[in-house]
Design an enzyme around this catalytic site. Structure first.
Site, PDB file in Angstrom:
ATOM      1  N   CYS A 164     -60.539  56.505  42.449  1.00 32.65           N
ATOM      2  CA  CYS A 164     -61.632  55.534  42.461  1.00 32.65           C
ATOM      3  C   CYS A 164     -62.863  56.169  43.114  1.00 32.65           C
ATOM      4  O   CYS A 164     -62.793  57.268  43.682  1.00 32.65           O
ATOM      5  CB  CYS A 164     -61.207  54.259  43.197  1.00 32.65           C
ATOM      6  SG  CYS A 164     -61.103  54.436  45.003  1.00 32.65           S
ATOM      7  N   CYS A 196     -62.525  56.988  46.871  1.00 30.06           N
ATOM      8  CA  CYS A 196     -61.687  58.179  47.090  1.00 30.06           C
ATOM      9  C   CYS A 196     -62.420  59.451  46.685  1.00 30.06           C
ATOM     10  O   CYS A 196     -62.312  60.472  47.360  1.00 30.06           O
ATOM     11  CB  CYS A 196     -60.367  58.046  46.330  1.00 30.06           C
ATOM     12  SG  CYS A 196     -59.248  56.854  47.106  1.00 30.06           S
ATOM     13  N   GLU A 230     -51.460  48.093  50.574  1.00 34.55           N
ATOM     14  CA  GLU A 230     -52.240  46.871  50.406  1.00 34.55           C
ATOM     15  C   GLU A 230     -52.101  45.951  51.611  1.00 34.55           C
ATOM     16  O   GLU A 230     -51.237  46.142  52.468  1.00 34.55           O
ATOM     17  CB  GLU A 230     -51.797  46.134  49.135  1.00 34.55           C
ATOM     18  CG  GLU A 230     -52.143  46.879  47.876  1.00 34.55           C
ATOM     19  CD  GLU A 230     -51.797  46.136  46.611  1.00 34.55           C
ATOM     20  OE1 GLU A 230     -52.247  46.597  45.545  1.00 34.55           O
ATOM     21  OE2 GLU A 230     -51.080  45.112  46.652  1.00 34.55           O
ATOM     22  N   GLU A 245     -54.942  58.314  47.901  1.00 33.58           N
ATOM     23  CA  GLU A 245     -55.673  59.570  48.103  1.00 33.58           C
ATOM     24  C   GLU A 245     -56.242  59.650  49.511  1.00 33.58           C
ATOM     25  O   GLU A 245     -56.158  60.685  50.169  1.00 33.58           O
ATOM     26  CB  GLU A 245     -56.811  59.694  47.075  1.00 33.58           C
ATOM     27  CG  GLU A 245     -56.342  59.734  45.641  1.00 33.58           C
ATOM     28  CD  GLU A 245     -56.277  58.364  44.968  1.00 33.58           C
ATOM     29  OE1 GLU A 245     -56.457  58.311  43.739  1.00 33.58           O
ATOM     30  OE2 GLU A 245     -56.030  57.352  45.659  1.00 33.58           O
ATOM     31  N   CYS A 294     -56.279  53.303  49.754  1.00 34.85           N
ATOM     32  CA  CYS A 294     -55.792  54.034  48.585  1.00 34.85           C
ATOM     33  C   CYS A 294     -54.895  55.208  48.996  1.00 34.85           C
ATOM     34  O   CYS A 294     -55.004  55.736  50.098  1.00 34.85           O
ATOM     35  CB  CYS A 294     -56.966  54.572  47.783  1.00 34.85           C
ATOM     36  SG  CYS A 294     -58.060  53.323  47.100  1.00 34.85           S
ATOM     37  N   ASN A 310     -50.651  54.069  48.204  1.00 26.16           N
ATOM     38  CA  ASN A 310     -51.533  52.958  48.525  1.00 26.16           C
ATOM     39  C   ASN A 310     -50.821  51.936  49.391  1.00 26.16           C
ATOM     40  O   ASN A 310     -49.619  51.712  49.268  1.00 26.16           O
ATOM     41  CB  ASN A 310     -52.138  52.329  47.265  1.00 26.16           C
ATOM     42  CG  ASN A 310     -51.144  51.846  46.235  1.00 26.16           C
ATOM     43  OD1 ASN A 310     -50.162  52.508  45.941  1.00 26.16           O
ATOM     44  ND2 ASN A 310     -51.411  50.681  45.663  1.00 26.16           N
TER      45      ASN A 310
END
Length: 160
Positions: free
Chosen positions: A112, A115, A64, A75, A73, A62
């Site tokens: 999530c 994803c 940010e 993934e 993210c 990830n």
């Protein structure tokens, strides 16, 4: 009116040591890349490793951003890299590990919703299932035989 029942079947490994060798190797790569995640705001690190049918392994973590919606993210970082650099390869398996730097993360953490939708696009396009393994930083590991198992009634190009 009629009710429809939707069920998902998941396999739960009691811990990392129960994983088959190939899966443990992929999870090791997810763990290593998780530790390099850029997550200064949430302090929640996620790593993903993808095995392609050509033998290549792609990793992502990830990323940010101070403008929160601009982050990405793990993934999706990995899957988009795979799609951009190996567009003809199929994704066989994905290993995901996630955890907080603030507290122990012993529960398996699935992808999530965003994803799941992104992974679903690849699974539908390649017309074959993607095995998904996910865990926290320790504890149980969960396996789903396909992304469709984690996202029933998914949205895909057939609706457009």
């Amino acid at each position: 009116m009629k009710d429809i029942k939707i069920e998902s079947t998941l396999t739960v490994y009691e811990d990392y040591n129960e994983l088959p060798k190939a899966v443990a190797s992929l999870m090791d790569q997810a763990i290593n890349i998780r530790l390099k995640a850029y997550a200064p705001y949430s302090e929640f690190l996620v790593g993903a490793a993808i095995l392609l049918d050509n033998g290549e392994v792609i990793t992502g973590n990830n990323q940010e951003n101070a403008s929160y919606p601009s982050g990405l993210c793990a993934e999706r970082t990995a899957i988009y890299y795979a799609g951009a650099n190996y567009p003809d390869a199929k994704i066989v398996m994905m290993a995901i590990t996630a955890g907080s730097l603030k507290q122990p993360t012993n529960s398996p953490i699935p992808p999530c919703g965003a994803c799941r939708q992104s992974i679903s696009e690849y699974e539908v396009n390649q017309d074959s299932p993607i095995e998904i393994y996910f865990m926290g930083t320790s504890g149980k590991v969960v396996k789903s035989n396909s992304l469709a198992n984690l996202l029933p009634l998914g949205f895909d190009r057939s609706f457009l």
